[in-house]
Design a protein around this motif. Sequence first.
Motif, PDB file in Angstrom:
ATOM      1  N   PHE A 113      51.454  60.379 -75.994  1.00 21.78           N
ATOM      2  CA  PHE A 113      52.841  60.750 -75.706  1.00 21.78           C
ATOM      3  C   PHE A 113      53.832  60.448 -76.822  1.00 21.78           C
ATOM      4  CE2 PHE A 113      50.956  60.267 -71.491  1.00 21.78           C
ATOM      5  CZ  PHE A 113      51.348  61.456 -70.900  1.00 21.78           C
ATOM      6  N   CYS A 114      53.519  59.532 -77.712  1.00 18.96           N
ATOM      7  CA  CYS A 114      54.508  59.105 -78.701  1.00 18.96           C
ATOM      8  C   CYS A 114      54.128  59.527 -80.118  1.00 18.96           C
ATOM      9  CB  CYS A 114      54.687  57.590 -78.656  1.00 18.96           C
ATOM     10  SG  CYS A 114      54.666  56.901 -76.990  1.00 18.96           S
ATOM     11  N   CYS A 117      55.535  62.607 -82.273  1.00 15.72           N
ATOM     12  CA  CYS A 117      56.822  62.491 -82.974  1.00 15.72           C
ATOM     13  C   CYS A 117      56.866  61.229 -83.831  1.00 15.72           C
ATOM     14  CB  CYS A 117      57.973  62.455 -81.969  1.00 15.72           C
ATOM     15  SG  CYS A 117      58.128  63.980 -81.033  1.00 15.72           S
ATOM     16  N   HIS A 118      56.438  60.097 -83.260  1.00 18.86           N
ATOM     17  CA  HIS A 118      56.646  58.820 -83.947  1.00 18.86           C
ATOM     18  C   HIS A 118      55.559  58.484 -84.965  1.00 18.86           C
ATOM     19  CE1 HIS A 118      60.220  57.344 -81.838  1.00 18.86           C
ATOM     20  NE2 HIS A 118      59.747  57.976 -80.784  1.00 18.86           N
ATOM     21  N   PRO A 136      62.266  60.890 -85.872  1.00 20.16           N
ATOM     22  CA  PRO A 136      62.808  59.692 -85.236  1.00 20.16           C
ATOM     23  C   PRO A 136      62.871  58.535 -86.224  1.00 20.16           C
ATOM     24  CG  PRO A 136      60.576  60.154 -84.441  1.00 20.16           C
ATOM     25  CD  PRO A 136      60.890  61.190 -85.458  1.00 20.16           C
ATOM     26  N   PRO A 137      63.721  57.551 -85.952  1.00 19.78           N
ATOM     27  CA  PRO A 137      63.727  56.372 -86.817  1.00 19.78           C
ATOM     28  C   PRO A 137      62.420  55.605 -86.643  1.00 19.78           C
ATOM     29  CG  PRO A 137      65.112  56.004 -84.887  1.00 19.78           C
ATOM     30  CD  PRO A 137      64.647  57.428 -84.825  1.00 19.78           C
ATOM     31  N   HIS A 143      65.999  47.854 -86.334  1.00 18.06           N
ATOM     32  CA  HIS A 143      66.779  48.350 -85.185  1.00 18.06           C
ATOM     33  C   HIS A 143      65.942  48.328 -83.904  1.00 18.06           C
ATOM     34  CE1 HIS A 143      68.977  51.533 -82.815  1.00 18.06           C
ATOM     35  NE2 HIS A 143      69.964  50.728 -83.181  1.00 18.06           N
ATOM     36  N   MET A 147      65.414  45.399 -80.324  1.00 17.39           N
ATOM     37  CA  MET A 147      65.630  45.820 -78.927  1.00 17.39           C
ATOM     38  C   MET A 147      64.759  44.978 -78.005  1.00 17.39           C
ATOM     39  SD  MET A 147      65.543  49.929 -79.207  1.00 17.39           S
ATOM     40  CE  MET A 147      66.866  50.856 -79.969  1.00 17.39           C
ATOM     41  N   LEU A 152      63.527  49.206 -74.555  1.00 11.82           N
ATOM     42  CA  LEU A 152      62.488  50.167 -74.947  1.00 11.82           C
ATOM     43  C   LEU A 152      62.035  50.952 -73.708  1.00 11.82           C
ATOM     44  CD1 LEU A 152      60.227  47.989 -77.295  1.00 11.82           C
ATOM     45  CD2 LEU A 152      62.016  49.598 -77.957  1.00 11.82           C
ATOM     46  N   ILE A 155      64.530  53.530 -72.832  1.00  7.83           N
ATOM     47  CA  ILE A 155      64.515  54.685 -73.739  1.00  7.83           C
ATOM     48  C   ILE A 155      63.332  55.605 -73.416  1.00  7.83           C
ATOM     49  CG2 ILE A 155      64.209  55.393 -76.147  1.00  7.83           C
ATOM     50  CD1 ILE A 155      65.775  52.832 -76.931  1.00  7.83           C
ATOM     51  N   ILE A 156      62.164  55.006 -73.140  1.00 11.73           N
ATOM     52  CA  ILE A 156      61.007  55.836 -72.772  1.00 11.73           C
ATOM     53  C   ILE A 156      61.294  56.554 -71.454  1.00 11.73           C
ATOM     54  CG2 ILE A 156      58.533  55.857 -72.263  1.00 11.73           C
ATOM     55  CD1 ILE A 156      58.295  53.219 -73.813  1.00 11.73           C
ATOM     56  N   GLN A 160      66.528  59.367 -75.358  1.00 10.89           N
ATOM     57  CA  GLN A 160      67.709  58.924 -76.117  1.00 10.89           C
ATOM     58  C   GLN A 160      67.965  59.963 -77.190  1.00 10.89           C
ATOM     59  OE1 GLN A 160      68.038  54.747 -77.818  1.00 10.89           O
ATOM     60  NE2 GLN A 160      67.932  55.903 -79.729  1.00 10.89           N
ATOM     61  N   ASN A 162      67.750  62.894 -79.299  1.00  9.61           N
ATOM     62  CA  ASN A 162      66.783  64.001 -79.333  1.00  9.61           C
ATOM     63  C   ASN A 162      65.458  63.669 -78.666  1.00  9.61           C
ATOM     64  OD1 ASN A 162      68.234  66.035 -80.701  1.00  9.61           O
ATOM     65  ND2 ASN A 162      67.992  64.907 -82.620  1.00  9.61           N
ATOM     66  N   MET A 163      65.279  62.433 -78.265  1.00  5.18           N
ATOM     67  CA  MET A 163      64.007  62.090 -77.609  1.00  5.18           C
ATOM     68  C   MET A 163      64.099  62.391 -76.110  1.00  5.18           C
ATOM     69  SD  MET A 163      61.952  58.546 -77.408  1.00  5.18           S
ATOM     70  CE  MET A 163      61.045  58.151 -75.916  1.00  5.18           C
ATOM     71  N   PRO A 164      63.147  63.203 -75.610  1.00  5.96           N
ATOM     72  CA  PRO A 164      63.201  63.551 -74.185  1.00  5.96           C
ATOM     73  C   PRO A 164      62.784  62.392 -73.285  1.00  5.96           C
ATOM     74  CG  PRO A 164      61.285  64.569 -75.219  1.00  5.96           C
ATOM     75  CD  PRO A 164      62.025  63.851 -76.300  1.00  5.96           C
ATOM     76  N   ILE A 170      54.953  59.782 -67.387  1.00  6.29           N
ATOM     77  CA  ILE A 170      54.297  58.475 -67.492  1.00  6.29           C
ATOM     78  C   ILE A 170      54.817  57.584 -66.364  1.00  6.29           C
ATOM     79  CG2 ILE A 170      53.662  56.646 -69.107  1.00  6.29           C
ATOM     80  CD1 ILE A 170      54.723  58.281 -71.382  1.00  6.29           C
TER      81      ILE A 170
HETATM   82  C1  HEC Z   1      59.591  64.872 -78.905  1.00  5.41           C
HETATM   83  C2  HEC Z   1      59.521  63.793 -79.855  1.00  5.41           C
HETATM   84  C3  HEC Z   1      59.439  62.377 -79.298  1.00  5.41           C
HETATM   85  C4  HEC Z   1      58.518  61.846 -78.440  1.00  5.41           C
HETATM   86  C5  HEC Z   1      57.363  62.557 -77.762  1.00  5.41           C
HETATM   87  C6  HEC Z   1      58.844  60.458 -78.305  1.00  5.41           C
HETATM   88  N1  HEC Z   1      59.934  60.169 -79.040  1.00  5.41           N
HETATM   89 FE1  HEC Z   1      60.820  58.352 -79.172  1.00  5.41          FE
HETATM   90  N2  HEC Z   1      62.299  59.173 -80.320  1.00  5.41           N
HETATM   91  C7  HEC Z   1      62.344  60.475 -80.756  1.00  5.41           C
HETATM   92  C8  HEC Z   1      63.567  60.695 -81.496  1.00  5.41           C
HETATM   93  C9  HEC Z   1      63.983  61.990 -82.174  1.00  5.41           C
HETATM   94  C10 HEC Z   1      64.281  59.463 -81.463  1.00  5.41           C
HETATM   95  C11 HEC Z   1      65.653  59.177 -82.048  1.00  5.41           C
HETATM   96  C12 HEC Z   1      66.605  59.440 -80.883  1.00  5.41           C
HETATM   97  C13 HEC Z   1      68.072  59.316 -81.253  1.00  5.41           C
HETATM   98  O1  HEC Z   1      68.639  60.331 -81.637  1.00  5.41           O
HETATM   99  O2  HEC Z   1      68.598  58.209 -81.110  1.00  5.41           O
HETATM  100  C14 HEC Z   1      63.441  58.527 -80.724  1.00  5.41           C
HETATM  101  C15 HEC Z   1      63.775  57.214 -80.475  1.00  5.41           C
HETATM  102  C16 HEC Z   1      62.942  56.279 -79.914  1.00  5.41           C
HETATM  103  C17 HEC Z   1      63.237  54.864 -79.804  1.00  5.41           C
HETATM  104  C18 HEC Z   1      64.512  54.181 -80.293  1.00  5.41           C
HETATM  105  C19 HEC Z   1      64.351  53.815 -81.743  1.00  5.41           C
HETATM  106  C20 HEC Z   1      65.621  53.313 -82.349  1.00  5.41           C
HETATM  107  O3  HEC Z   1      65.510  52.529 -83.316  1.00  5.41           O
HETATM  108  O4  HEC Z   1      66.712  53.696 -81.886  1.00  5.41           O
HETATM  109  C21 HEC Z   1      62.163  54.275 -79.206  1.00  5.41           C
HETATM  110  C22 HEC Z   1      61.970  52.807 -78.874  1.00  5.41           C
HETATM  111  C23 HEC Z   1      61.195  55.333 -78.934  1.00  5.41           C
HETATM  112  N3  HEC Z   1      61.707  56.540 -79.370  1.00  5.41           N
HETATM  113  C24 HEC Z   1      59.960  55.139 -78.338  1.00  5.41           C
HETATM  114  C25 HEC Z   1      59.125  56.173 -77.950  1.00  5.41           C
HETATM  115  C26 HEC Z   1      57.910  55.962 -77.226  1.00  5.41           C
HETATM  116  C27 HEC Z   1      57.320  54.609 -76.862  1.00  5.41           C
HETATM  117  C28 HEC Z   1      57.393  57.206 -76.981  1.00  5.41           C
HETATM  118  C29 HEC Z   1      56.168  57.540 -76.183  1.00  5.41           C
HETATM  119  C30 HEC Z   1      56.139  57.104 -74.829  1.00  5.41           C
HETATM  120  C31 HEC Z   1      58.296  58.173 -77.569  1.00  5.41           C
HETATM  121  N4  HEC Z   1      59.329  57.511 -78.148  1.00  5.41           N
HETATM  122  C32 HEC Z   1      58.117  59.558 -77.539  1.00  5.41           C
HETATM  123  C33 HEC Z   1      61.398  61.433 -80.527  1.00  5.41           C
HETATM  124  C34 HEC Z   1      60.336  61.315 -79.672  1.00  5.41           C
END
Ligand code: HEC
Length: 199
Positions: A113-114, A117-118, A136-137, A143, A147, A152, A155-156, A160, A162-164, A170
Amino acid sequence: MKRTLLNIVLAGILAALVAVNWIGARDYRQPNYEFIPNMVHSVPSDTFAPNANFADGKTMQAPPPGTIPYGMPALPYRATTQDAVRAGIELANPFSATNSVALDRGAVLFQRFCLPCHGATGAGDGPVAKRGFPPPPSLTADHARQMKDGQLFHIITYGQGNMPAHAAQISADDRWRAVLRVRQLQERAAAAATTAKTP
Ligand code: HEC
């Protein structure tokens, strides 16, 4: 004379009963006779077929407002940054960082799932980000390191920027396990950085 007639009738009835018993013997390898078969086999409606029994004409009915899916308890938070911070203060990860089963599961969840993108190490270089999605960052940057677990998790759950949101895909427990994996990746990155600095 009367008695003879009676005996003939009785013999006839007996013969008829014997015949019925003989012919109608039940074969237990076969299903029994179905009386009013429609009560046994109800007529089903296909999920997406029209249905005159409901006011909206559909077979599949929308769940009543406020319905909570099984295994997905309602959380008293909104999808805002303030509530993410509040979740960080109020919520604690039910799984310990030494729970290897939870960690293994978290690694699988992260991969599914992560990672897209990450990226595998959380650096923000996943295949989706490389194809034009706003990268993503890094999850191993200060940062995200600073947290709290609950933030965290929030956010999941709610997404947050652009992150859905991932609440629908899940379960709550699995989201906590994914948090464990994020922590593990952060520790590994920190350990690697320390090793790199040491001459
Ligand atoms: C579709 C792409 C995508 C997926 C899939 C995704 N993320 Fe993200 N995530 C992003 C983006 C883009 C950001 C930045 C969001 C913003 O604009 O603040 C982000 C931000 C975050 C942050 C905050 C980081 C920060 O420093 O602000 C965390 C924590 C995070 N994601 C965890 C996860 C986890 C864990 C998963 C899997 C369960 C996940 N993400 C799945 C795209 C994604």
